[in-house]
Design an enzyme around this catalytic site. Sequence first.
Site, short mmCIF file in Angstrom:
data_model
loop_
_atom_site.label_atom_id
_atom_site.label_comp_id
_atom_site.label_asym_id
_atom_site.label_seq_id
_atom_site.Cartn_x
_atom_site.Cartn_y
_atom_site.Cartn_z
N ARG A 141 0.65 -1.10 0.01
CA ARG A 141 0.04 -0.16 0.06
C ARG A 141 0.90 1.31 -0.09
NH1 ARG A 141 -5.25 -1.61 1.17
NH2 ARG A 141 -5.81 0.21 0.25
N ARG A 200 -1.65 5.84 0.11
CA ARG A 200 -1.92 6.16 1.47
C ARG A 200 -1.42 7.29 2.42
NH1 ARG A 200 -3.46 0.33 4.38
NH2 ARG A 200 -5.86 0.47 4.06
N ARG A 258 -5.10 13.25 -6.33
CA ARG A 258 -6.51 12.83 -6.05
C ARG A 258 -7.57 14.06 -5.73
NH1 ARG A 258 -9.96 11.63 -2.53
NH2 ARG A 258 -10.90 9.60 -2.16
N ASP A 317 -7.12 -1.35 -7.65
CA ASP A 317 -7.61 -1.83 -6.36
C ASP A 317 -8.06 -3.40 -6.70
OD1 ASP A 317 -8.64 -0.87 -3.67
OD2 ASP A 317 -9.91 -2.34 -4.22
N TYR A 357 -16.21 -9.96 -0.67
CA TYR A 357 -16.94 -8.62 -1.15
C TYR A 357 -18.24 -8.83 -2.02
CZ TYR A 357 -13.00 -6.14 1.15
OH TYR A 357 -11.97 -5.54 2.00
O1 CP3 Z 1 -0.33 -0.87 -2.56
C1 CP3 Z 1 -0.47 -0.03 -3.33
O2 CP3 Z 1 -0.41 1.11 -2.97
C2 CP3 Z 1 -1.27 -0.13 -4.63
C3 CP3 Z 1 -2.62 0.19 -4.53
C4 CP3 Z 1 -3.74 -0.59 -3.81
C5 CP3 Z 1 -5.03 -0.12 -3.13
N1 CP3 Z 1 -5.44 -1.10 -2.84
C6 CP3 Z 1 -5.31 1.27 -3.47
C7 CP3 Z 1 -6.26 1.78 -2.64
C8 CP3 Z 1 -3.69 -2.10 -3.34
C9 CP3 Z 1 -2.39 -3.03 -3.62
C10 CP3 Z 1 -4.86 -2.29 -2.90
C11 CP3 Z 1 -5.37 -3.61 -2.51
C12 CP3 Z 1 -6.52 -3.90 -1.73
N2 CP3 Z 1 -7.66 -3.09 -1.76
C13 CP3 Z 1 -6.75 -4.94 -0.55
C14 CP3 Z 1 -5.74 -5.90 -0.24
C15 CP3 Z 1 -4.60 -5.46 0.53
C16 CP3 Z 1 -5.07 -5.33 1.81
O3 CP3 Z 1 -4.81 -3.95 2.46
O4 CP3 Z 1 -5.22 -6.08 2.72
C17 CP3 Z 1 -7.89 -4.97 -0.02
C18 CP3 Z 1 -8.72 -5.45 1.03
C19 CP3 Z 1 -8.68 -3.58 -0.83
C20 CP3 Z 1 -9.93 -3.18 -0.75
C21 CP3 Z 1 -10.15 -1.56 -0.28
N3 CP3 Z 1 -9.67 -0.81 -1.11
C22 CP3 Z 1 -10.51 -0.98 1.02
C23 CP3 Z 1 -11.08 -2.06 2.12
C24 CP3 Z 1 -10.26 0.02 0.86
C25 CP3 Z 1 -10.89 1.26 1.99
C26 CP3 Z 1 -9.85 1.37 2.98
C27 CP3 Z 1 -8.50 1.63 2.51
O5 CP3 Z 1 -7.63 0.82 2.46
O6 CP3 Z 1 -8.06 2.87 2.34
C28 CP3 Z 1 -9.83 0.54 -0.41
C29 CP3 Z 1 -9.62 1.61 -0.93
C30 CP3 Z 1 -7.97 2.06 -1.50
N4 CP3 Z 1 -7.52 1.41 -2.24
C31 CP3 Z 1 -7.34 3.44 -1.47
C32 CP3 Z 1 -6.28 3.21 -1.91
C33 CP3 Z 1 -5.31 4.13 -2.06
C34 CP3 Z 1 -7.92 4.61 -0.46
C35 CP3 Z 1 -8.79 5.13 -1.53
C36 CP3 Z 1 -8.80 6.88 -1.24
O7 CP3 Z 1 -7.64 7.37 -1.80
O8 CP3 Z 1 -9.81 7.35 -0.87
#
Ligand code: CP3
Length: 343
Positions: free
Chosen positions: A26, A30, A39, A76, A152
């Site tokens: 991530r 983040r 963004r 994602d 999901y």
């Molecule tokens: O690794 C990276 O930086 C690349 C991008 C990436 C994102 N999501 C961007 C994202 C990756 C590899 C993921 C994987 C992901 N997404 C997983 C598996 C990894 C893990 O953390 O267990 C899961 C379970 C998700 C599902 C998901 N996406 C959730 C539950 C959420 C909300 C909470 C959170 O993690 O922030 C997301 C949103 C998400 N995916 C964001 C980002 C940058 C935040 C969205 C925003 O910018 O508002």
Amino acid sequence: MKLENDLLLRAANGEKTERTPVWVMRQAGRILKEYRAVRGKLSGFIELVQTPDLAAEVTIQPVDILGVDAAIIFSDILVVPEAMGLPYTMEEGVGPFFPKTVKSETDLNKLKTADEDSLGYVIDAIKVTKKELNGRVPLIGFAGAPWTIFCYMIEGKGSKTFSNARKSLYKDPAFAHKLLDKIADSTINYLKGQISAGADIVQVFDSWAGILPTEQYDNFSLKYISKIANAITEVPVIVFAKGAYGSRKTIGEIDCDVVGLDWNMDIVESRDLIGPRKTLQGNLDPATLYADFNTIKSETRKMIDQFGKSRHIANLGHGVYPDMDVEKVKCFIDEVKEYSSNL
Ligand code: CP3
């Protein structure tokens, strides 16, 4: 194109490296203010994911700012259900939401199997990223494991227990297998599309591995991860199954190259269970990055000593948390580089 820095790929293939490669789950999105600036120009996360030039820009930010040894494509895991016919929204501060879920055999039969071109915007983002990276570091493609995606698709949103998804494994295992298999086939096609577009290595994230008992995990999750790993022959495959303590030995038998460890998995015990032929990835407790700089450095050194110099890709034991200080993340990365260079 020949890569300038191929440490990650060499470590994944079990070759000798001058030092331990490092990246952070991530890492894109983040924690960086530069990400928030990009963004902020758009309506939200999904628009960013669907705009290849900007997705490429935020993919490359951690390479420039943090100095990681790999980029991971900004997307994602939830784009796969979207490609199968279940679009999602991302609520600020809440998380993902699926207006439609899979409740019956009829719903399941309506789902498509994604093909290699279904997610054109990710494929385009990979092409732009590869061009702009210009061979500096490898690019990691990724997908969710079928079990995590299934959670999901059944639940429609995040959950502490994913009890509806778990219920279906007991109530109608044949239905669960049919859906999991359809997700696995979609994932294989999607990953192959990412690889054709330029991904140098792929990671399968099984974030909800830890909620299943071992026997069910092997039967309903590893079976499909294994199907994916067998099908992906073009590039190395990383399997990260968070919380799958009871299945480490079985994961070691899958046709993957790298096994990700979470921070609760003992390093020496995991190496023993998984055997010498896989590269291990991980596994510093992400919360260590809330500590002071000296503690971060000493915990990082302790981790590297336990993994040893070869067959290791340094990472955190799960994703970096949104409120973490970029300087602390950099401290971890710099310490991996410096300490492992002198081993
Ligand atoms: O690794 C990276 O930086 C690349 C991008 C990436 C994102 N999501 C961007 C994202 C990756 C590899 C993921 C994987 C992901 N997404 C997983 C598996 C990894 C893990 O953390 O267990 C899961 C379970 C998700 C599902 C998901 N996406 C959730 C539950 C959420 C909300 C909470 C959170 O993690 O922030 C997301 C949103 C998400 N995916 C964001 C980002 C940058 C935040 C969205 C925003 O910018 O508002």
